[in-house]
Design a protein around this motif. Sequence first.
Motif, mmCIF file in Angstrom:
data_model
loop_
_atom_site.group_PDB
_atom_site.id
_atom_site.type_symbol
_atom_site.label_atom_id
_atom_site.label_comp_id
_atom_site.label_asym_id
_atom_site.label_seq_id
_atom_site.Cartn_x
_atom_site.Cartn_y
_atom_site.Cartn_z
ATOM 1 N N LEU A 399 0.505 4.109 -0.844
ATOM 2 C CA LEU A 399 -0.204 3.476 0.273
ATOM 3 C C LEU A 399 -0.537 4.485 1.375
ATOM 4 O O LEU A 399 -1.620 4.434 1.959
ATOM 5 C CB LEU A 399 0.637 2.327 0.839
ATOM 6 C CG LEU A 399 0.962 1.195 -0.155
ATOM 7 C CD1 LEU A 399 1.832 0.137 0.508
ATOM 8 C CD2 LEU A 399 -0.304 0.576 -0.712
ATOM 9 N N VAL A 400 0.383 5.396 1.640
ATOM 10 C CA VAL A 400 0.127 6.434 2.648
ATOM 11 C C VAL A 400 -1.033 7.324 2.202
ATOM 12 O O VAL A 400 -1.916 7.669 2.999
ATOM 13 C CB VAL A 400 1.401 7.274 2.892
ATOM 14 C CG1 VAL A 400 1.076 8.517 3.719
ATOM 15 C CG2 VAL A 400 2.459 6.436 3.617
ATOM 16 N N GLU A 401 -1.053 7.684 0.914
ATOM 17 C CA GLU A 401 -2.162 8.507 0.402
ATOM 18 C C GLU A 401 -3.482 7.755 0.499
ATOM 19 O O GLU A 401 -4.526 8.340 0.823
ATOM 20 C CB GLU A 401 -1.907 8.926 -1.046
ATOM 21 C CG GLU A 401 -3.001 9.833 -1.583
ATOM 22 C CD GLU A 401 -2.743 10.357 -2.986
ATOM 23 O OE1 GLU A 401 -3.652 10.999 -3.544
ATOM 24 O OE2 GLU A 401 -1.643 10.115 -3.516
ATOM 25 N N ALA A 402 -3.461 6.450 0.229
ATOM 26 C CA ALA A 402 -4.685 5.646 0.335
ATOM 27 C C ALA A 402 -5.221 5.669 1.764
ATOM 28 O O ALA A 402 -6.435 5.803 1.986
ATOM 29 C CB ALA A 402 -4.400 4.211 -0.098
ATOM 30 N N ASN A 427 -6.581 2.297 7.986
ATOM 31 C CA ASN A 427 -5.516 1.414 7.492
ATOM 32 C C ASN A 427 -6.103 0.244 6.720
ATOM 33 O O ASN A 427 -5.682 -0.051 5.600
ATOM 34 C CB ASN A 427 -4.671 0.916 8.658
ATOM 35 C CG ASN A 427 -3.658 -0.132 8.217
ATOM 36 O OD1 ASN A 427 -3.898 -1.329 8.331
ATOM 37 N ND2 ASN A 427 -2.530 0.309 7.705
ATOM 38 N N ALA A 428 -7.096 -0.420 7.310
ATOM 39 C CA ALA A 428 -7.685 -1.594 6.660
ATOM 40 C C ALA A 428 -8.392 -1.212 5.364
ATOM 41 O O ALA A 428 -8.238 -1.881 4.332
ATOM 42 C CB ALA A 428 -8.661 -2.288 7.608
ATOM 43 N N VAL A 429 -9.164 -0.125 5.403
ATOM 44 C CA VAL A 429 -9.918 0.297 4.218
ATOM 45 C C VAL A 429 -8.985 0.829 3.138
ATOM 46 O O VAL A 429 -9.127 0.495 1.953
ATOM 47 C CB VAL A 429 -10.978 1.354 4.604
ATOM 48 C CG1 VAL A 429 -11.629 1.942 3.355
ATOM 49 C CG2 VAL A 429 -12.030 0.740 5.505
ATOM 50 N N GLY A 430 -8.021 1.666 3.528
ATOM 51 C CA GLY A 430 -7.110 2.265 2.541
ATOM 52 C C GLY A 430 -6.255 1.229 1.828
ATOM 53 O O GLY A 430 -6.245 1.147 0.592
ATOM 54 N N ILE A 431 -5.543 0.426 2.600
ATOM 55 C CA ILE A 431 -4.667 -0.596 2.009
ATOM 56 C C ILE A 431 -5.502 -1.671 1.314
ATOM 57 O O ILE A 431 -5.196 -2.111 0.204
ATOM 58 C CB ILE A 431 -3.757 -1.231 3.078
ATOM 59 C CG1 ILE A 431 -2.941 -0.156 3.814
ATOM 60 C CG2 ILE A 431 -2.836 -2.266 2.439
ATOM 61 C CD1 ILE A 431 -2.075 0.710 2.923
ATOM 62 N N GLY A 432 -6.592 -2.092 1.974
ATOM 63 C CA GLY A 432 -7.458 -3.104 1.374
ATOM 64 C C GLY A 432 -8.034 -2.648 0.056
ATOM 65 O O GLY A 432 -8.171 -3.443 -0.889
ATOM 66 N N SER A 433 -8.375 -1.363 -0.058
ATOM 67 C CA SER A 433 -8.960 -0.840 -1.292
ATOM 68 C C SER A 433 -7.965 -0.885 -2.450
ATOM 69 O O SER A 433 -8.317 -1.257 -3.572
ATOM 70 C CB SER A 433 -9.439 0.601 -1.072
ATOM 71 O OG SER A 433 -10.495 0.635 -0.142
ATOM 72 N N ASN A 460 -18.134 -3.636 -6.663
ATOM 73 C CA ASN A 460 -17.180 -4.676 -6.281
ATOM 74 C C ASN A 460 -15.898 -4.046 -5.757
ATOM 75 O O ASN A 460 -14.882 -3.973 -6.457
ATOM 76 C CB ASN A 460 -16.903 -5.572 -7.499
ATOM 77 C CG ASN A 460 -16.092 -6.809 -7.131
ATOM 78 O OD1 ASN A 460 -15.907 -7.108 -5.955
ATOM 79 N ND2 ASN A 460 -15.623 -7.527 -8.125
ATOM 80 N N THR A 461 -15.956 -3.565 -4.513
ATOM 81 C CA THR A 461 -14.818 -2.876 -3.896
ATOM 82 C C THR A 461 -14.547 -3.438 -2.506
ATOM 83 O O THR A 461 -15.398 -4.099 -1.911
ATOM 84 C CB THR A 461 -15.100 -1.361 -3.751
ATOM 85 O OG1 THR A 461 -16.181 -1.189 -2.815
ATOM 86 C CG2 THR A 461 -15.478 -0.729 -5.084
ATOM 87 N N ALA A 462 -13.365 -3.118 -1.978
ATOM 88 C CA ALA A 462 -13.027 -3.555 -0.619
ATOM 89 C C ALA A 462 -13.946 -2.931 0.427
ATOM 90 O O ALA A 462 -14.422 -3.632 1.330
ATOM 91 C CB ALA A 462 -11.562 -3.237 -0.317
ATOM 92 N N PRO A 463 -14.226 -1.607 0.373
ATOM 93 C CA PRO A 463 -15.126 -1.045 1.383
ATOM 94 C C PRO A 463 -16.493 -1.734 1.407
ATOM 95 O O PRO A 463 -17.047 -1.977 2.488
ATOM 96 C CB PRO A 463 -15.248 0.422 0.962
ATOM 97 C CG PRO A 463 -13.960 0.718 0.272
ATOM 98 C CD PRO A 463 -13.634 -0.548 -0.466
#
Length: 582
Positions: A399-402, A427-433, A460-463
Amino acid sequence: MKQHILELLEQTLAILKSQGLIDNDFQPRLQVDRTKDKSHGDFATNVALMTAKAAKKPPRELAQLLIDTLPQSEHIAKVEIAGPGFINFFVDDNALANQIEAAYQSPNLAIAEEQPQTIVVDLSSPNLAKEMHVGHLRSSIIGDAVARTLEFQGHKVIRQNHVGDWGTQFGMLLAYMEEKRAANEEISMALSDLESFYRAAKQRFDESPEFANRARDLVVELQSGNEQCLALWREFNEISLAHCQSVYDKLNVKLTRADVRGESAYNDDLTQVVADLDAAGVLTEDQGAKCVFLDEFKNQQGDPLPVIVQKKGGGFLYSTTDLAAMRYRQNVLHADRVLYFVDQRQGLHFQQVFTVARKAGFVSNSTSLEHLGFGTMNGEDGKPFKTRSGDTVKLIDLLVEAEQRAMELVKQKNTELSQQELETIANAVGIGSVKYADLSKNRSSDYIFSFDQMLSFEGNTAPYLLYALTRVSNIARKANDQSINYQDAAIVLAEQKEIDLANKLAQFAETIKRVADRGTPHVLCGYLFELAGTFSSFYEACPVLSADTEAQRNSRLKLAKVTERTLKTGLDLLGIETLERM
């Protein structure tokens, strides 16, 4: 609308039965599906094909009779026969507009609450002997998304984090804690890295016979209720659970310490479970072990497979603890439905213990026990996800790397953001992805973990969805800045792209029901992706703020607002935090 059509068909069949045209005992399973080709209407049913034999009529003739008998409805524009006897329903545009208006006016988008049930959701369940690793991701986030969806429907959801906090490995860990304390080392510091602590304890166990003997003695003392051992055990668990909670908080998963009910909670009931299985007449002793043999499950030789509940030496197994947990969830939590989000490789285990629980009367026949298994997360080599050295990847490290990768991506796309804004978006994009890449895959399938794919703004991705939401939100924001009052405007569906968007918005309720009934968050992900695409097509073809007339502008603003709320609600049900801007 789908439910309305089902009710119309039920009324129609009742009329035909009362007229003696269909046998009263005939109960077809009514099914209504959305059509893929809009030239065939909005919904279709094969009820005439299913009922033809009972009615002793050709399917097309019966289909016409059903149409002629169908009660009038202001929601249906027309009904037609297609092919060998399918019945196609065309929804009235005014009825569709009214449905979207109801969603606009309702705080929950006019999603009708289901008949409330008490639903226990068993999710995450890490082993406290080690830190959470990537293998715990799917159970945690899939279970969380389904639990959120069930709550949205109005059910009483009880989360149960069945952590592994009991067993022989704890003797080894407690012995190592003793050594650390004797050397005046701070326990909390030693446990700051649970993986290292576990490896060091295991090394001591393997290399020192004295240490190994002390570890075995501590297991016995722990299970006997020795207060000094229990104090060490509680201290270890407190620190381990704090590790877990930090992961849950970063993942935005709704799990707290209050939801933890681990294996140890059932320890005092295990002897009684075995005694009650014996009293129910299902227990057999085989080679010193106590088992339940099930005719429903046989090996290749045709012999019944055993479910062992007590080993020859008196020890208990996962099956014993699971049976105690089922009885607790039935008798104390009064569950109507129990959902287990556990690796699908445990499928046979759960089928067996579910069967034993029912045979023993631990769970009533009216309570639904469901193992909602999932596939594995694999690396790009197609093998289970590991570090380069071959170790299991800590979930917190992933998660930290994301977040770090998302930070670099966001910096490249927008150089004007403050550091605080960058961190919030990253934070939102990394964890959400990470979450969305997992949730968007069919629960039962394995999938390939790829940072490059999940952080893409295309597909079809979070970003993509987070950005699509900010674009939709920006329309409403501009309308507010211009003091446009559209709240009381009528929704008018005149253009085809307006109708397409309204139809897609109307599918939200059906989507929610499918996710709740089947435990399949990927259905919601697919819907949100399609909704974002449908809105994009609508926006290109139908100018909103620069519409030809005020009435047209205000109608389209309402469509945009319902789209915004639907996307935001859907992402929230997936446990993905949304953004004001990107």
